[in-house]
Structures are given as C-alpha cells and as structure tokens.
Design a protein around this motif. Structure first.
Motif, PDB file in Angstrom:
ATOM      1  N   GLN A   1      -9.596   8.668  75.203  1.00  0.00           N
ATOM      2  CA  GLN A   1     -10.340   8.248  76.388  1.00  0.00           C
ATOM      3  C   GLN A   1      -9.391   7.813  77.511  1.00  0.00           C
ATOM      4  OE1 GLN A   1     -12.776   5.307  74.288  1.00  0.00           O
ATOM      5  NE2 GLN A   1     -14.606   6.371  75.025  1.00  0.00           N
ATOM      6  N   LEU A   2      -8.368   7.068  77.143  1.00  0.00           N
ATOM      7  CA  LEU A   2      -7.425   6.595  78.156  1.00  0.00           C
ATOM      8  C   LEU A   2      -6.687   7.767  78.794  1.00  0.00           C
ATOM      9  CD1 LEU A   2      -6.287   4.072  79.521  1.00  0.00           C
ATOM     10  CD2 LEU A   2      -4.516   3.991  77.767  1.00  0.00           C
ATOM     11  N   SER A   3      -6.349   8.782  77.991  1.00  0.00           N
ATOM     12  CA  SER A   3      -5.676   9.963  78.524  1.00  0.00           C
ATOM     13  C   SER A   3      -6.578  10.680  79.533  1.00  0.00           C
ATOM     14  CB  SER A   3      -5.296  10.909  77.379  1.00  0.00           C
ATOM     15  OG  SER A   3      -4.642  12.049  77.863  1.00  0.00           O
ATOM     16  N   GLN A   4      -7.872  10.763  79.237  1.00  0.00           N
ATOM     17  CA  GLN A   4      -8.817  11.383  80.172  1.00  0.00           C
ATOM     18  C   GLN A   4      -8.950  10.565  81.454  1.00  0.00           C
ATOM     19  OE1 GLN A   4     -12.583  12.974  78.354  1.00  0.00           O
ATOM     20  NE2 GLN A   4     -11.663  12.280  76.420  1.00  0.00           N
ATOM     21  N   ILE A   5      -8.904   9.242  81.313  1.00  0.00           N
ATOM     22  CA  ILE A   5      -8.972   8.358  82.486  1.00  0.00           C
ATOM     23  C   ILE A   5      -7.778   8.612  83.402  1.00  0.00           C
ATOM     24  CG2 ILE A   5      -8.799   5.944  83.247  1.00  0.00           C
ATOM     25  CD1 ILE A   5     -10.423   5.221  80.695  1.00  0.00           C
ATOM     26  N   PHE A   6      -6.578   8.689  82.812  1.00  0.00           N
ATOM     27  CA  PHE A   6      -5.383   8.937  83.617  1.00  0.00           C
ATOM     28  C   PHE A   6      -5.435  10.329  84.260  1.00  0.00           C
ATOM     29  CE2 PHE A   6      -3.089   5.471  81.254  1.00  0.00           C
ATOM     30  CZ  PHE A   6      -2.781   4.724  82.385  1.00  0.00           C
ATOM     31  N   LYS A   7      -6.029  11.304  83.561  1.00  0.00           N
ATOM     32  CA  LYS A   7      -6.170  12.642  84.127  1.00  0.00           C
ATOM     33  C   LYS A   7      -7.041  12.617  85.374  1.00  0.00           C
ATOM     34  CE  LYS A   7      -7.123  17.423  82.812  1.00  0.00           C
ATOM     35  NZ  LYS A   7      -7.497  18.334  81.698  1.00  0.00           N
TER      36      LYS A   7
ATOM     37  N   ASN B   1       9.749   9.781  92.082  1.00  0.00           N
ATOM     38  CA  ASN B   1       8.578   9.303  91.334  1.00  0.00           C
ATOM     39  C   ASN B   1       7.245   9.724  91.944  1.00  0.00           C
ATOM     40  OD1 ASN B   1       9.730   7.394  89.155  1.00  0.00           O
ATOM     41  ND2 ASN B   1      10.820   6.769  90.996  1.00  0.00           N
ATOM     42  N   LEU B   2       7.257  10.212  93.193  1.00  0.00           N
ATOM     43  CA  LEU B   2       6.015  10.585  93.866  1.00  0.00           C
ATOM     44  C   LEU B   2       5.283  11.711  93.140  1.00  0.00           C
ATOM     45  CD1 LEU B   2       4.325   9.999  96.419  1.00  0.00           C
ATOM     46  CD2 LEU B   2       5.631  11.792  97.581  1.00  0.00           C
ATOM     47  N   LYS B   3       6.042  12.645  92.595  1.00  0.00           N
ATOM     48  CA  LYS B   3       5.442  13.822  91.950  1.00  0.00           C
ATOM     49  C   LYS B   3       4.598  13.465  90.723  1.00  0.00           C
ATOM     50  CE  LYS B   3       9.669  14.645  89.309  1.00  0.00           C
ATOM     51  NZ  LYS B   3      10.781  15.584  89.040  1.00  0.00           N
ATOM     52  N   TYR B   4       4.903  12.321  90.095  1.00  0.00           N
ATOM     53  CA  TYR B   4       4.185  11.959  88.880  1.00  0.00           C
ATOM     54  C   TYR B   4       2.715  11.633  89.143  1.00  0.00           C
ATOM     55  CZ  TYR B   4       8.782  11.639  86.693  1.00  0.00           C
ATOM     56  OH  TYR B   4      10.032  11.917  86.210  1.00  0.00           O
ATOM     57  N   LEU B   5       2.371  11.327  90.394  1.00  0.00           N
ATOM     58  CA  LEU B   5       0.987  10.981  90.713  1.00  0.00           C
ATOM     59  C   LEU B   5       0.039  12.170  90.568  1.00  0.00           C
ATOM     60  CD1 LEU B   5       1.519   8.688  93.840  1.00  0.00           C
ATOM     61  CD2 LEU B   5       0.858   7.987  91.546  1.00  0.00           C
ATOM     62  N   THR B   6       0.577  13.392  90.523  1.00  0.00           N
ATOM     63  CA  THR B   6      -0.286  14.576  90.402  1.00  0.00           C
ATOM     64  C   THR B   6      -0.664  14.874  88.954  1.00  0.00           C
ATOM     65  OG1 THR B   6       1.635  16.048  90.231  1.00  0.00           O
ATOM     66  CG2 THR B   6       0.764  15.613  92.444  1.00  0.00           C
ATOM     67  N   ASN B   7      -0.027  14.198  88.015  1.00  0.00           N
ATOM     68  CA  ASN B   7      -0.266  14.504  86.602  1.00  0.00           C
ATOM     69  C   ASN B   7      -0.043  13.248  85.759  1.00  0.00           C
ATOM     70  OD1 ASN B   7      -0.857  15.989  84.359  1.00  0.00           O
ATOM     71  ND2 ASN B   7       0.842  17.434  84.563  1.00  0.00           N
TER      72      ASN B   7
ATOM     73  N   ASP C   1      -1.773  11.859  83.350  1.00  0.00           N
ATOM     74  CA  ASP C   1      -2.017  11.928  81.907  1.00  0.00           C
ATOM     75  C   ASP C   1      -0.795  12.467  81.170  1.00  0.00           C
ATOM     76  OD1 ASP C   1      -2.646  14.275  83.321  1.00  0.00           O
ATOM     77  OD2 ASP C   1      -3.639  15.130  81.561  1.00  0.00           O
ATOM     78  N   SER C   2      -0.141  13.475  81.747  1.00  0.00           N
ATOM     79  CA  SER C   2       1.084  14.003  81.121  1.00  0.00           C
ATOM     80  C   SER C   2       2.201  12.969  81.166  1.00  0.00           C
ATOM     81  CB  SER C   2       1.534  15.280  81.834  1.00  0.00           C
ATOM     82  OG  SER C   2       0.588  16.304  81.650  1.00  0.00           O
ATOM     83  N   LEU C   3       2.273  12.249  82.294  1.00  0.00           N
ATOM     84  CA  LEU C   3       3.277  11.196  82.409  1.00  0.00           C
ATOM     85  C   LEU C   3       3.062  10.148  81.322  1.00  0.00           C
ATOM     86  CD1 LEU C   3       5.501   9.568  83.856  1.00  0.00           C
ATOM     87  CD2 LEU C   3       3.703   8.587  85.297  1.00  0.00           C
ATOM     88  N   TYR C   4       1.813   9.737  81.144  1.00  0.00           N
ATOM     89  CA  TYR C   4       1.507   8.702  80.138  1.00  0.00           C
ATOM     90  C   TYR C   4       1.916   9.163  78.740  1.00  0.00           C
ATOM     91  CZ  TYR C   4      -1.111   5.394  77.270  1.00  0.00           C
ATOM     92  OH  TYR C   4      -1.455   4.452  76.346  1.00  0.00           O
ATOM     93  N   GLU C   5       1.660  10.411  78.425  1.00  0.00           N
ATOM     94  CA  GLU C   5       1.991  10.930  77.096  1.00  0.00           C
ATOM     95  C   GLU C   5       3.498  10.994  76.861  1.00  0.00           C
ATOM     96  OE1 GLU C   5      -0.091  11.385  74.663  1.00  0.00           O
ATOM     97  OE2 GLU C   5      -1.742  10.804  75.982  1.00  0.00           O
ATOM     98  N   ARG C   6       4.284  11.215  77.937  1.00  0.00           N
ATOM     99  CA  ARG C   6       5.742  11.323  77.790  1.00  0.00           C
ATOM    100  C   ARG C   6       6.417   9.963  77.652  1.00  0.00           C
ATOM    101  NH1 ARG C   6       5.375  15.041  82.078  1.00  0.00           N
ATOM    102  NH2 ARG C   6       6.332  13.521  83.480  1.00  0.00           N
ATOM    103  N   LEU C   7       5.752   8.915  78.099  1.00  0.00           N
ATOM    104  CA  LEU C   7       6.369   7.592  78.083  1.00  0.00           C
ATOM    105  C   LEU C   7       6.491   7.066  76.668  1.00  0.00           C
ATOM    106  CD1 LEU C   7       4.465   5.890  81.062  1.00  0.00           C
ATOM    107  CD2 LEU C   7       6.744   6.914  81.097  1.00  0.00           C
ATOM    108  N   ASP C   8       7.505   6.191  76.446  1.00  0.00           N
ATOM    109  CA  ASP C   8       7.571   5.518  75.152  1.00  0.00           C
ATOM    110  C   ASP C   8       6.555   4.377  75.133  1.00  0.00           C
ATOM    111  OD1 ASP C   8       8.679   3.171  76.355  1.00  0.00           O
ATOM    112  OD2 ASP C   8      10.714   3.930  76.092  1.00  0.00           O
ATOM    113  N   THR C   9       6.425   3.713  74.003  1.00  0.00           N
ATOM    114  CA  THR C   9       5.359   2.717  73.825  1.00  0.00           C
ATOM    115  C   THR C   9       5.457   1.574  74.828  1.00  0.00           C
ATOM    116  OG1 THR C   9       5.231   3.228  71.468  1.00  0.00           O
ATOM    117  CG2 THR C   9       4.307   1.127  72.166  1.00  0.00           C
ATOM    118  N   LEU C  10       6.653   1.078  75.058  1.00  0.00           N
ATOM    119  CA  LEU C  10       6.823  -0.029  76.007  1.00  0.00           C
ATOM    120  C   LEU C  10       6.459   0.397  77.425  1.00  0.00           C
ATOM    121  CD1 LEU C  10      10.144  -1.560  74.674  1.00  0.00           C
ATOM    122  CD2 LEU C  10       7.941  -2.710  74.749  1.00  0.00           C
TER     123      LEU C  10
END
Length: 517
Positions: free
Chosen positions: A327-333, A430-436, A438-447
C-alpha cells in the motif's frame, strides 16, 4: 657483617641504561668501602618518582616485611631515586627505621638517614624538598611547552594520530595529514549519527567500510573529538585559559556539523532502536490510538515466517507487513510528479535558491561583524585580566563564552559560504527522483526508508481499518489524495484547528475539524 638491599630507578624508558649501570657502580663502591654485603637489588625502569605505585618498589616493601631482621641498610643513589614526594617519602623512610630498624643511605649525597639525629633528618628532608621542587619546575616547563605548542603554534603533539589522519614531517613541522579512506568513514559516522542511525548500526557499517578499531567507545570518541574540525582541547596553564584552539591541519568535518553533534550528544539517550529490514516502519507507523506499532514475525505451518505490525492493545491493529508495504509503495507511486510539474518546481526552486544565496551573503556580513566584535570583547577581557581588574572565575567564565561564540560564528560563516555550484549540483541530482518516488523508496535501505516516510508525513502516519491515515503530507506531493482515498490507500485529513490529541478511534477522527482533500 652488615647487610644491605638497594633500590635503583630511572624515570623514562628513553633514558640510557647507563643510568642504572652508574647507580649500580656507585652503590657497589659504597658496599665495598664500608664492608657491607648486598642481599638483593630492586630496579624500576621507566617509572616516575611521583608515586610509590611501582612494581619493584612494591616487591621491595614485601621483602622488607619478610626479611627486615636480615637487613641493615636500604641504598639509593640519590634521594630523588627513592621519591620526589617530600612528605610521603619522609614518613616512609622514618617508618622503615622505626619499625624495621633499616636506615636509608643516599650514596652520592653522602647521607645516612637517622630520624633521631637532627642534622641527618634535616639533610634528608632538604634533599627530598629539593627533588620535589625540581619536579615542580620540570612539570611547569613541560606543561608550559605543551601549552605553547598547542595554543601558540597550533601543533598536534601526541604520539599517535587519530583515526582518519597520519602524522607526517619532522620536529616542529610534524603535522596531521588526512587519510582519504579513513576520512570517508569518519564522515559517514557523523552523518549517520545526525540522521538518527542507531549506534550499533553505525559501528557495524564503519567496520564493513574498513575501520579496524573495535572498542565499545570508539564511535563516541570519534564523535566527541574536535580534532576532526581542526580544533583541539587544551587544559588551562597558570593564568592562561583552556578551551578549544585551532590546529594546523585540514579538517574532515565542518565545525557546524561538529557543534550539532555535540548538542545532540548532550540530550538523554533514547531507547535502543533495533532495525529490521523486513519491518522498516516499526516504531514510526502508529496505531489509530496513537501508540507506535511494533513488529514481529509469525511462523506459518510450512515453516515460512510472515511479518506483522502490531499494537500493544490486543483489539487494535495487527496487520500484514506485506500488505502495508504494498500500500505504501502505491501511495508513493501516486505522489510521483509529472515532468511539467517538475519543470515548474525547477524554475521556482532556482529562484528560491538564488534568493537564499543572496540572503546568506547578508547573513555572512552580519556574522563577520559579530565575529569582529566578539574578538574585540575577548581582547578587552584579556587586558582586564592582565590589569587584575577581574578575578580568575570571571575571566574563565567569559573567556569560555566568547571562545564558544567565535567557534560558532566561524562555523556559520563557513556553512553559509558554501560553493554555489555545489548547491545547484545537489538540487539537480535529486530533482529527478520526484518523478518516480515508488522506485526511489524501493531502492533505499531501511534507515533511508524510515527517514523518507517521516519527512513526507512529519511523523504523523497512522493505520486503521486497512488503510493509512495522516494529518500532514508534504504539500508538493498531495495532488492525488482523492485517488488515494478512492483506492482505500490513504486518508489525508488536514488539520484546521490546534487539536494536539491523537484521535483514539475512527469515530473520533470524524469529530475533529478537518478539511478533507
């Protein structure tokens, strides 16, 4: 025939062993001349006379306690070999004679100590006092030299370089030089600590990066050491103040970062946070009652583990971590921005950055003026101290205040003077990350995931009846909140009042004054 034992000592391991050989020679001559038999020798190498806590001196005392009846004399080359602490030394040698009937003989000085003979007592006492006075003078010269080297010359005079540096050069030209690989580890430690990374994770990551030190206090020592920002702590010397003073080497950490870390270190420690990659939202996602949700695995019949977020209240949330994460991934998408929106943000942000840079230049001018005035106050304070118009307590208090202000102002000027190109480079990267998102969130480590969630929702993310709820969302990401609501993903209920209590149930959420997006 009378018998004797002897005690030989030299202070520093750097001294020649001929010091011991000479003491052996003069005491051997005394033994031969006086027809006294040597029973045993006790030798302390590289031990200071400031204390009686020396290995062979302890053995000497044990020997005397057991075999005192067989010994007539205790030989030393000079009284300062025995001790430089006059008071303690006089008491001890008097006790040796009174209890054990052993007399102290200073061979080179020609003194046989006898506390019942006034002249002997006076001469021995005088030698002890002279030795202690010499010790004080040496200490003053050494401490004065250390103070001058640190404060006036800005030298790092310790034997070992701190982690992140190596010592290069010779004599007064010896200084610290940055070791790039270790310096990156130091930077990581500071950055991770300021971002709230648990200490055990900082330590583990630092070891993986190549830090070989394993002590429990290693990370704390690195965080507290001002050497990484080209400062060092100096103890007061006589009328000269102590505090933080500049060192002549390249910093690894900027002063503002170091000061921020020191402020954070002063705050009471929170409970240890255990990070689990399977449940990154543990502790930051809250139940509708306001309590943070814990997380734990549950073993299925086939032996597979399934993770859940749970509230401590039994009838509240017990939700599948897999579902919550999807659900959180869909929210970020749905929060991701379109390219035309990014272009508008880019234009507006560039204008804001330019305005901020101009404002920073004005701040720098103000800080420089304050820095100049503070330095003048410090000079005035020192003049008053020299003229004896203020006492030491007043001087120390205001010196510490002014010195701290100077360090802070220097740090602020350094941060505000950051290269403009670096600011724009970081912004465009970092501006480019705003277009995606959900993918950014998945690539991040837990912290990093935890940090992003807290940043977007300002630590106000709740879960109830199969969906997320929040009273705050970064405005730039809130265009699709109606779509999130339709899909039962997230209910964004922006506060219009000043209610501070967390709604305890779904009905209570409805009673609060909200404007629903």
């Amino acid at each position: 025939m009378k018998t004797a034992i002897r005690y030989l000592r030299f202070s520093r391991l750097g001294q020649s062993h001929s010091s011991i050989e000479r003491q052996e020679m003069v005491t051997d001559n005394w033994l031969e001349f006086n027809g006294v038999e040597l029973v045993d020798s006790f030798i302390d190498r590289g031990k200071s006379a400031r204390t009686f806590d020396r290995p062979d001196f302890k053995k000497l005392k044990m020997f005397i306690q057991k075999y005192s009846k067989r010994v007539d004399y205790l030989l030393v080359d000079q009284m300062d070999r025995f001790s430089r602490e006059a008071g303690e030394a006089l008491v001890l040698v008097k006790r040796l004679q009174k209890i054990y009937s052993i007399q102290i003989v200073s061979v080179s000085e020609g003194i046989t100590f006898d506390y019942e003979t006034p002249g002997s007592f006076f001469r021995a006492g005088l030698q002890f006092l002279l030795a202690e006075d010499d010790n004080i003078n040496r200490s003053i010269k050494v401490n004065g030299g250390i103070y001058t080297a640190k404060v006036k010359e800005g030298r790092y005079i310790y034997g070992h370089a701190p982690f992140g540096y190596k010592k290069v050069g010779e004599g007064k030209n010896k200084h610290l030089e940055v070791m790039d690989t270790e310096a990156e580890i130091v930077k990581y430690i500071y950055d991770a600590y300021l971002h709230g990374t648990p200490a055990y994770l900082i330590k583990n990551k630092a070891r993986k990066l190549g830090m070989k030190m394993t002590g429990n206090s290693t990370i704390d020592n690195i965080l507290q050491n001002p050497i990484y920002t080209s400062l060092q702590r100096v103890k007061p010397f006589k009328k000269h103040p102590g505090g933080l003073f500049p060192v002549n080497h390249e910093p690894i950490i900027d002063r503002m970062t170091w000061l921020n870390v020191q402020e954070k270190l002063k705050k009471p420690d929170k409970k240890r946070t255990i990070i689990d990659d399977h449940i990154p939202l543990r502790g930051i996602l809250k139940c509708h009652c306001g309590d943070p949700l814990s997380g734990a695995p549950s073993r299925g019949r086939a032996g597979t583990y399934y993770y859940y977020y749970k509230c401590r209240h039994s009838k509240h949330n017990n939700i599948s971590a897999k579902k919550a994460h999807e659900q959180l991934s869909q929210i970020f998408k749905l929060m991701s921005l379109k390219k035309d929106s990014i272009l508008k943000i880019k234009e507006k942000s560039e204008e804001m950055i330019k305005t901020e840079i101009n404002a920073n230049q004005h701040k720098i001018q103000g800080h420089r003026l304050s820095l100049h005035r503070t330095k003048e106050k410090l000079i005035s304070l020192e003049e008053k101290w020299i003229e004896n118009s203020i006492d030491r307590e007043t001087y120390d208090r205001w010196y510490a205040t002014y010195n701290k202000d100077i360090i802070k102002l220097d740090a602020s000027i350094s941060v505000l003077n950051t290269d403009k190109s670096r600011i724009y480079k970081a912004f465009y990267k970092n501006l480019k990350y705003l277009t995606n998102l959900d993918s950014l969130y998945e690539r991040l480590d837990t912290l990093e995931k935890r940090e992003l969630v807290n940043m977007v929702f300002d630590s106000k993310l709740y879960y109830e009846n199969g969906a997320y709820r929040t009273t705050y969302m970064a405005e730039i990401l809130s265009d699709n909140t109606l779509k999130m609501k339709e899909l039962n993903l997230l209910y964004y209920q922006k506060k219009t009042g000043f209610q501070e209590e967390i709604p305890s149930s779904r009905d209570d959420w409805k009673k609060v004054e909200y404007s629903t997006y």
